[in-house]
Scaffold this active site. Structure first.
Site, short mmCIF file in Angstrom:
data_model
loop_
_atom_site.label_atom_id
_atom_site.label_comp_id
_atom_site.label_asym_id
_atom_site.label_seq_id
_atom_site.Cartn_x
_atom_site.Cartn_y
_atom_site.Cartn_z
N HIS A 156 61.28 75.51 49.38
CA HIS A 156 60.07 75.97 50.05
C HIS A 156 59.50 74.85 50.91
O HIS A 156 59.89 73.68 50.79
CB HIS A 156 59.03 76.48 49.04
CG HIS A 156 58.53 75.45 48.07
ND1 HIS A 156 57.57 74.51 48.39
CD2 HIS A 156 58.85 75.24 46.77
CE1 HIS A 156 57.31 73.77 47.34
NE2 HIS A 156 58.08 74.17 46.34
N CYS A 159 61.24 72.67 41.84
CA CYS A 159 61.58 73.24 43.15
C CYS A 159 62.02 72.15 44.13
O CYS A 159 61.89 70.94 43.88
CB CYS A 159 60.39 73.98 43.72
SG CYS A 159 60.16 75.62 43.00
#
Length: 203
Positions: free
Chosen positions: A162, A178
């Site tokens: 992301h 992440c």
């Protein structure tokens, strides 16, 4: 002489009638039906006059057709994340198309290694805190940035690539697992992958 001419005319007409249906079927249909060409030809040529022997049509064998090796693997895009380098590489076959700097999971929240696939893609994602459940909608305060590419989930939480609103932390181990990227980089990566794209994460 008239009898001979009459017989020759009947044979000629029968040959014409027998040839017409076979040409309408064609070789492709014979292959689709899975029948030998000679058998298909005989079935396609019913004899309207049983007094005359059926014609024997012998077709020359078709040349063997070798299926060329598939280049699908050579053309498939896949990703390789090298955690020690803080880089994600975009490959097509063995060729590197691009690579981007990333931030990865911190101690205790390490980014998992192994083989994964792209499971989801989302533009302008809404962030939901796994701690408080608070929602942060798209905008400059959204820690997911402008794109989300999910690669793992347990049904409750997810891990993926992301964007970020803290680019100064790229190249470090700071996330909860992440893979953070610059917004322009994750936007480019978003266009290069599809659902099912293979992602390999190496130490």
């Amino acid at each position: 002489m008239r009898v001979a001419n009459s017989v020759m005319w009947q044979i000629s007409q029968q040959q014409k009638r027998r040839s017409r249906p076979f040409l309408s079927i064609g070789l492709g249909c014979a292959m689709l039906l899975g029948l030998p060409f000679a058998t298909q030809a005989q079935e396609a040529l019913p004899s309207p006059n049983n007094s005359l022997p059926p014609l024997l049509i012998i077709l020359p064998p078709l040349p063997s057709i070798e299926t060329p090796p598939s280049d699908a693997n050579a053309l498939t895009v896949h990703l390789v994340v090298r955690l020690s380098q803080h880089q994600v590489y975009v490959y097509r076959g063995d060729q590197v198309l691009a690579h981007y700097t990333i931030a990865i999971g911190k101690r205790g929240w390490e980014t998992p290694t192994g083989s994964f696939q792209v499971l989801s893609k989302e533009k302008n994602p809404v962030f939901k805190s796994f701690k408080t459940g608070a929602l942060i909608y798209p905008g400059p305060d959204n820690p997911l940035g402008v794109r989300w590419i999910g690669i793992w989930t347990d049904g409750k939480t997810q891990i993926g690539f992301h964007g970020t609103n803290q680019e100064e932390l790229l190249g470090k181990a700071v996330s909860h697992g992440c893979i953070r990227m610059r917004n322009q980089d994750v936007s480019a990566l978003f266009e290069q992958v599809s659902i099912g794209t293979t992602v390999t994460i190496e130490p």
